[in-house]
Motif scaffolding. Structure first.
Motif, PDB file in Angstrom:
ATOM      1  N   GLY A  25      17.035  10.319   1.247  1.00  0.00           N
ATOM      2  CA  GLY A  25      16.973  10.871  -0.104  1.00  0.00           C
ATOM      3  C   GLY A  25      15.643  10.634  -0.784  1.00  0.00           C
ATOM      4  N   GLY A  26      14.880   9.658  -0.259  1.00  0.00           N
ATOM      5  CA  GLY A  26      13.566   9.375  -0.821  1.00  0.00           C
ATOM      6  C   GLY A  26      12.446   9.663   0.156  1.00  0.00           C
ATOM      7  N   ILE A  27      12.788   9.777   1.424  1.00  0.00           N
ATOM      8  CA  ILE A  27      11.835  10.088   2.487  1.00  0.00           C
ATOM      9  C   ILE A  27      12.473  11.162   3.360  1.00  0.00           C
ATOM     10  CG2 ILE A  27      10.622   9.180   4.520  1.00  0.00           C
ATOM     11  CD1 ILE A  27      10.720   6.414   3.192  1.00  0.00           C
ATOM     12  N   GLU A  28      11.752  12.200   3.643  1.00  0.00           N
ATOM     13  CA  GLU A  28      12.327  13.278   4.452  1.00  0.00           C
ATOM     14  C   GLU A  28      12.620  12.788   5.872  1.00  0.00           C
ATOM     15  OE1 GLU A  28      11.601  17.538   3.622  1.00  0.00           O
ATOM     16  OE2 GLU A  28       9.596  16.836   3.071  1.00  0.00           O
ATOM     17  N   ARG A  56      10.725  13.586  -5.058  1.00  0.00           N
ATOM     18  CA  ARG A  56      11.132  12.195  -5.289  1.00  0.00           C
ATOM     19  C   ARG A  56      10.252  11.240  -4.492  1.00  0.00           C
ATOM     20  NH1 ARG A  56      17.203  10.998  -6.632  1.00  0.00           N
ATOM     21  NH2 ARG A  56      16.392  12.140  -8.430  1.00  0.00           N
ATOM     22  N   PHE A  57       9.925  11.606  -3.277  1.00  0.00           N
ATOM     23  CA  PHE A  57       9.016  10.786  -2.463  1.00  0.00           C
ATOM     24  C   PHE A  57       7.672  10.630  -3.163  1.00  0.00           C
ATOM     25  CE2 PHE A  57       5.504  10.675   0.591  1.00  0.00           C
ATOM     26  CZ  PHE A  57       5.803   9.525   1.301  1.00  0.00           C
ATOM     27  N   SER A  58       7.167  11.720  -3.711  1.00  0.00           N
ATOM     28  CA  SER A  58       5.874  11.685  -4.396  1.00  0.00           C
ATOM     29  C   SER A  58       5.921  10.734  -5.587  1.00  0.00           C
ATOM     30  CB  SER A  58       5.495  13.092  -4.857  1.00  0.00           C
ATOM     31  OG  SER A  58       4.284  13.081  -5.579  1.00  0.00           O
ATOM     32  N   ARG A  59       6.997  10.769  -6.353  1.00  0.00           N
ATOM     33  CA  ARG A  59       7.126   9.872  -7.508  1.00  0.00           C
ATOM     34  C   ARG A  59       7.193   8.419  -7.056  1.00  0.00           C
ATOM     35  NH1 ARG A  59      11.801   8.116 -10.267  1.00  0.00           N
ATOM     36  NH2 ARG A  59      13.125   9.768  -9.411  1.00  0.00           N
ATOM     37  N   TYR A  60       8.001   8.139  -6.046  1.00  0.00           N
ATOM     38  CA  TYR A  60       8.107   6.770  -5.548  1.00  0.00           C
ATOM     39  C   TYR A  60       6.775   6.279  -5.008  1.00  0.00           C
ATOM     40  CZ  TYR A  60      13.277   7.199  -5.563  1.00  0.00           C
ATOM     41  OH  TYR A  60      14.595   7.346  -5.912  1.00  0.00           O
ATOM     42  N   PRO A  89       7.407   3.519   0.366  1.00  0.00           N
ATOM     43  CA  PRO A  89       7.326   3.636  -1.093  1.00  0.00           C
ATOM     44  C   PRO A  89       8.583   3.118  -1.782  1.00  0.00           C
ATOM     45  CG  PRO A  89       7.963   5.735  -0.160  1.00  0.00           C
ATOM     46  CD  PRO A  89       7.756   4.803   1.007  1.00  0.00           C
ATOM     47  N   ILE A  90       9.451   2.428  -1.040  1.00  0.00           N
ATOM     48  CA  ILE A  90      10.754   2.027  -1.560  1.00  0.00           C
ATOM     49  C   ILE A  90      10.689   0.691  -2.304  1.00  0.00           C
ATOM     50  CG2 ILE A  90      13.164   1.584  -0.945  1.00  0.00           C
ATOM     51  CD1 ILE A  90      12.117   4.488  -0.397  1.00  0.00           C
ATOM     52  N   ILE A  91      10.179  -0.330  -1.638  1.00  0.00           N
ATOM     53  CA  ILE A  91      10.113  -1.664  -2.222  1.00  0.00           C
ATOM     54  C   ILE A  91       8.898  -2.387  -1.652  1.00  0.00           C
ATOM     55  CG2 ILE A  91      11.630  -2.684  -0.467  1.00  0.00           C
ATOM     56  CD1 ILE A  91      12.785  -4.464  -2.760  1.00  0.00           C
ATOM     57  N   THR A  92       8.267  -3.217  -2.468  1.00  0.00           N
ATOM     58  CA  THR A  92       7.058  -3.925  -2.059  1.00  0.00           C
ATOM     59  C   THR A  92       7.283  -5.424  -2.167  1.00  0.00           C
ATOM     60  OG1 THR A  92       5.799  -2.105  -3.053  1.00  0.00           O
ATOM     61  CG2 THR A  92       4.567  -4.052  -2.375  1.00  0.00           C
ATOM     62  N   THR A  93       6.904  -6.136  -1.119  1.00  0.00           N
ATOM     63  CA  THR A  93       6.986  -7.599  -1.112  1.00  0.00           C
ATOM     64  C   THR A  93       5.611  -8.178  -1.441  1.00  0.00           C
ATOM     65  OG1 THR A  93       8.786  -7.644   0.491  1.00  0.00           O
ATOM     66  CG2 THR A  93       7.435  -9.621   0.336  1.00  0.00           C
ATOM     67  N   PHE A  94       5.586  -9.130  -2.372  1.00  0.00           N
ATOM     68  CA  PHE A  94       4.341  -9.782  -2.767  1.00  0.00           C
ATOM     69  C   PHE A  94       4.431 -11.279  -2.493  1.00  0.00           C
ATOM     70  CE2 PHE A  94       4.454  -5.980  -5.407  1.00  0.00           C
ATOM     71  CZ  PHE A  94       3.153  -5.498  -5.277  1.00  0.00           C
ATOM     72  N   GLY A 121      11.004  -3.199  -6.570  1.00  0.00           N
ATOM     73  CA  GLY A 121      11.422  -1.878  -6.115  1.00  0.00           C
ATOM     74  C   GLY A 121      10.714  -0.780  -6.872  1.00  0.00           C
ATOM     75  N   ASN A 122      10.499   0.333  -6.195  1.00  0.00           N
ATOM     76  CA  ASN A 122       9.805   1.478  -6.793  1.00  0.00           C
ATOM     77  C   ASN A 122      10.738   2.669  -7.013  1.00  0.00           C
ATOM     78  OD1 ASN A 122       7.483   0.636  -4.249  1.00  0.00           O
ATOM     79  ND2 ASN A 122       7.320  -0.018  -6.371  1.00  0.00           N
ATOM     80  N   ILE A 123      12.032   2.482  -6.707  1.00  0.00           N
ATOM     81  CA  ILE A 123      12.954   3.614  -6.714  1.00  0.00           C
ATOM     82  C   ILE A 123      13.867   3.568  -7.939  1.00  0.00           C
ATOM     83  CG2 ILE A 123      12.845   3.771  -4.207  1.00  0.00           C
ATOM     84  CD1 ILE A 123      15.581   2.463  -4.022  1.00  0.00           C
ATOM     85  N   GLY A 124      14.674   4.618  -8.093  1.00  0.00           N
ATOM     86  CA  GLY A 124      15.526   4.740  -9.269  1.00  0.00           C
ATOM     87  C   GLY A 124      14.850   5.570 -10.339  1.00  0.00           C
ATOM     88  N   GLU A 125      15.420   5.561 -11.516  1.00  0.00           N
ATOM     89  CA  GLU A 125      14.877   6.338 -12.631  1.00  0.00           C
ATOM     90  C   GLU A 125      13.694   5.585 -13.237  1.00  0.00           C
ATOM     91  OE1 GLU A 125      15.092   9.849 -15.096  1.00  0.00           O
ATOM     92  OE2 GLU A 125      15.598   9.298 -13.041  1.00  0.00           O
ATOM     93  N   ILE A 126      12.654   5.452 -12.422  1.00  0.00           N
ATOM     94  CA  ILE A 126      11.452   4.697 -12.759  1.00  0.00           C
ATOM     95  C   ILE A 126      10.236   5.608 -12.566  1.00  0.00           C
ATOM     96  CG2 ILE A 126      10.010   2.707 -12.145  1.00  0.00           C
ATOM     97  CD1 ILE A 126      12.630   1.898 -13.437  1.00  0.00           C
ATOM     98  N   TYR A 127       9.357   5.618 -13.553  1.00  0.00           N
ATOM     99  CA  TYR A 127       8.203   6.516 -13.526  1.00  0.00           C
ATOM    100  C   TYR A 127       6.903   5.734 -13.683  1.00  0.00           C
ATOM    101  CZ  TYR A 127      11.742  10.127 -13.897  1.00  0.00           C
ATOM    102  OH  TYR A 127      12.823  10.931 -13.647  1.00  0.00           O
ATOM    103  N   GLU A 128       5.809   6.453 -13.574  1.00  0.00           N
ATOM    104  CA  GLU A 128       4.495   5.806 -13.626  1.00  0.00           C
ATOM    105  C   GLU A 128       4.330   4.954 -14.885  1.00  0.00           C
ATOM    106  OE1 GLU A 128       1.020   8.250 -12.706  1.00  0.00           O
ATOM    107  OE2 GLU A 128       2.363   9.743 -11.825  1.00  0.00           O
ATOM    108  N   GLU A 129       4.806   5.466 -16.019  1.00  0.00           N
ATOM    109  CA  GLU A 129       4.644   4.719 -17.262  1.00  0.00           C
ATOM    110  C   GLU A 129       5.419   3.398 -17.229  1.00  0.00           C
ATOM    111  OE1 GLU A 129       7.444   8.287 -18.236  1.00  0.00           O
ATOM    112  OE2 GLU A 129       5.661   7.896 -16.987  1.00  0.00           O
ATOM    113  N   ASP A 130       6.540   3.377 -16.502  1.00  0.00           N
ATOM    114  CA  ASP A 130       7.294   2.127 -16.361  1.00  0.00           C
ATOM    115  C   ASP A 130       6.509   1.110 -15.540  1.00  0.00           C
ATOM    116  OD1 ASP A 130       9.776   2.996 -17.675  1.00  0.00           O
ATOM    117  OD2 ASP A 130       9.983   4.344 -15.965  1.00  0.00           O
TER     118      ASP A 130
END
Length: 364
Positions: free
Chosen positions: A172-175, A265-269, A296-301, A338-347
């Motif tokens: 759903g986030g990656i083809e 959606r992939f582009s946004r994530y 683009p789903i989640i990043t570990t730091f 995480g980078n997914i969900g109803e989250i946008y660049e401004e967030d």
């Protein structure tokens, strides 16, 4: 109640309209509800690029792990043997499932920041000719690594093995071209990239393979074959389904289409992820994975210093409106965003501003 934005890999932040779908009570036997179930099944096949003649979609109550266990339990017989490829905690969980069921399996494990090696897997398949199934997690949310699904697909085709892909955090986030890759069973969940809420998982299954699974299941409730046969009649789930969650998911699927489908959606994530990595790098947070392995789903730091206190950091960020995720590595001190969900660049920009403020306060 305070409202936070979840920067997690699911459950995640959902739209108000998805939430509103759960305000109405529905009857599991009602035809209108069964129509929703069949609509969802059809839309999932469309997202997978799969035809209803070759594939089917089966919905399964419970978390994503329930759906994974349903596939392992229902499609791998006592005569079979699975090759389970792991480089994270969720691959390791599949091993635990196999152990619990009593399946014959071979675990091929690599470090959490490494890809599986093609030649090593090929040698295993040559040396272990009784392996019948290959199982792998596509996006390991332990780290955010995106595993090489095409390479595994080619090996499964070369050796004629059944291919099971845990695409919990990627579908759903990656083809994913399910028929083109020859995936026999793809597993995901309602509360990931399609941006629904927790309560059920789903399996996109090749009908030819599923037909051969009658009677394999060691469980009543996790019998994927029986669930499919009942659901195929008229959309009725075998046992009580999470009606509110199903309705919310149907709305989430429509909103995915409205956004522009998986590519949008992939582009946004991906933009979220890029901004996050670049800005946090400037204030001392090193990403665990190199960019070429990063989903683009989640990043570990990694923690920026030995005296960094995640709990204090977490609380500071949460008080400003965002919830982060603890790390899942045992050998390094990390946290995840995480980078997914109803989250946008401004967030993401606002989150990075908050983190920069935190670093400034701590340094003082």
């Amino acid at each position: 109640m305070n409202h936070y934005k979840l920067l997690t890999p699911g459950p995640l932040t959902t739209t108000s309209s998805v939430k509103e779908e759960m305000l109405m009570d529905r009857c599991t036997w009602d035809n209108d509800y069964k129509i929703i179930t069949q609509k969802i099944r059809s839309q999932l096949l469309d997202l997978a690029g799969a035809s209803k003649e070759e594939y089917t979609a089966v919905l399964m109550q419970g978390s994503g792990t329930f759906a994974v266990e349903a596939v392992m339990n229902s499609t791998i017989s006592n005569r079979d043997k699975a090759l389970i490829i792991t480089n994270g905690a969720y691959g390791d969980r599949i091993v635990k499932i196999a152990q619990s069921i009593g399946l014959a399996f071979y675990q091929y494990a690599v470090a959490y920041d490494q890809y599986p090696n093609e030649e090593e897997i090929r040698n295993i398949l040559i040396e272990e000719p009784d392996i019948t199934h290959i199982v792998m997690v596509h996006c390991e949310t332990t780290t955010g690594i995106l595993n090489p699904i095409e390479m595994i697909s080619n090996l499964s085709k070369e050796f004629g093995r059944t291919l099971i892909i845990d695409a919990m955090s990627s579908f759903g986030g990656i083809e994913i071209d399910v028929p083109g890759l020859g995936i026999d069973y793809l597993i995901s969940s309602a509360n990931k990239c399609i941006q629904g809420v927790p309560g059920f998982g789903f399996v996109i299954a090749k009908i030819e393979k599923l037909l051969a699974c009658e009677g394999i299941s060691r469980s009543l409730s996790l019998d994927l074959f029986d669930q499919w046969k009942e659901m195929d009649k008229d959309g009725k789930w075998r046992f009580t389904s999470p009606t509110h969650v199903v309705a919310a998911f149907s709305k989430a699927l429509d909103e995915l289409e409205e956004e522009g489908g998986i590519p949008a959606r992939f582009s946004r994530y991906q933009k979220n992820n890029h901004i996050l990595r670049e800005r946090l790098k400037k204030v001392g947070f090193e990403a665990y994975l190199p960019e070429e392995k990063q989903s683009p789903i989640i990043t570990t730091f990694r923690y920026p210093s030995d005296d960094f206190h995640f709990e204090h950091f977490y609380t500071f960020v949460k008080e400003k409106g965002y919830v982060l995720y603890p790390g899942k590595l045992t050998n390094e001190r990390t946290f995840r965003i995480g980078n997914i969900g109803e989250i946008y660049e401004e967030d993401i920009e606002e989150l990075c501003d908050i983190i920069e403020t935190y670093i400034g306060v701590v340094k003082k």
